[in-house]
Design an enzyme around this catalytic site. Sequence first.
Site, PDB file in Angstrom:
ATOM      1  N   CYS A  88      39.368  50.075  33.299  1.00  0.00           N
ATOM      2  CA  CYS A  88      40.523  50.486  33.635  1.00  0.00           C
ATOM      3  C   CYS A  88      40.847  51.802  32.380  1.00  0.00           C
ATOM      4  O   CYS A  88      40.125  52.553  32.228  1.00  0.00           O
ATOM      5  CB  CYS A  88      41.744  49.285  33.316  1.00  0.00           C
ATOM      6  SG  CYS A  88      43.045  50.024  34.234  1.00  0.00           S
ATOM      7  N   HIS A 198      39.445  46.614  38.354  1.00  0.00           N
ATOM      8  CA  HIS A 198      39.337  45.475  37.374  1.00  0.00           C
ATOM      9  C   HIS A 198      38.065  44.426  37.912  1.00  0.00           C
ATOM     10  O   HIS A 198      38.408  43.756  38.860  1.00  0.00           O
ATOM     11  CB  HIS A 198      40.588  44.481  37.132  1.00  0.00           C
ATOM     12  CG  HIS A 198      41.463  45.272  36.254  1.00  0.00           C
ATOM     13  ND1 HIS A 198      41.847  44.946  34.878  1.00  0.00           N
ATOM     14  CD2 HIS A 198      42.361  46.340  36.550  1.00  0.00           C
ATOM     15  CE1 HIS A 198      42.554  45.996  34.485  1.00  0.00           C
ATOM     16  NE2 HIS A 198      43.329  46.487  35.322  1.00  0.00           N
ATOM     17  N   GLU A 200      36.936  41.990  36.745  1.00  0.00           N
ATOM     18  CA  GLU A 200      37.416  40.327  36.675  1.00  0.00           C
ATOM     19  C   GLU A 200      38.288  39.839  37.615  1.00  0.00           C
ATOM     20  O   GLU A 200      38.335  38.987  37.568  1.00  0.00           O
ATOM     21  CB  GLU A 200      37.788  40.282  34.885  1.00  0.00           C
ATOM     22  CG  GLU A 200      38.945  40.774  35.020  1.00  0.00           C
ATOM     23  CD  GLU A 200      39.141  42.385  34.636  1.00  0.00           C
ATOM     24  OE1 GLU A 200      40.358  42.672  34.117  1.00  0.00           O
ATOM     25  OE2 GLU A 200      38.145  43.028  34.730  1.00  0.00           O
TER      26      GLU A 200
END
Length: 218
Positions: A88, A198, A200
Amino acid sequence: MTVAVVDYGSGNLRSAAKALERAAAESGMDREVAVTAEPDTVARADHVVLPGVGAFADCRRGLGALSGMVEALEESARHRGRPFLGICVGMQLMASRGLEHGEHDGFGWIPGEVVALEPADGTDGGTYKVPHMGWNELAFDRPGHPVLAGLSEGDHAYFVHSYHFATAEAGDLLAHTDYGGAVTAAVGRDNLVGTQFHPEKSQATGLRLLANFLAWRP
């Protein structure tokens, strides 16, 4: 082998660390993931991950407030050639400059500017609002890059952002998504990679990308 996740007060570092640990475990790799604000740890790490959420300038100042951290990142990524992943705003900081709330210098590692997304009405009749939040399909500009191995055109990833990285050179763009027009999803040059989305939060797509990064030897 050590993976340093840089802690400078920006982003959900624990989520990134847990995703890296899971990606390593599921791929059978022995990796120690360390969330750290220590420049020496970053400089010594085998892989470095720089997360980031919020405004470009705030993240840049946060890094600058940690004595020696910017220099440690330079030493690791630029001089030692260690694999580096920006997530990001962590990706955006690799740019020449960011144009969010003024003009601010980036690291200058990958030429280009971080520019605002523009609200748009798409040809499909949809309205594309800013910030861009949610799941979008990936399209690959350099599908042969090792960090994208095992991913397929149309795989979904999770985005939350109002700005994106407009690379100066087309060859530095790894992937994009369509959100009222082409929006940068991933960039890469030499030992550097970055994702606007993202990983994750991107479930199987994100874990595959993180595992690829952990195995990467550029």
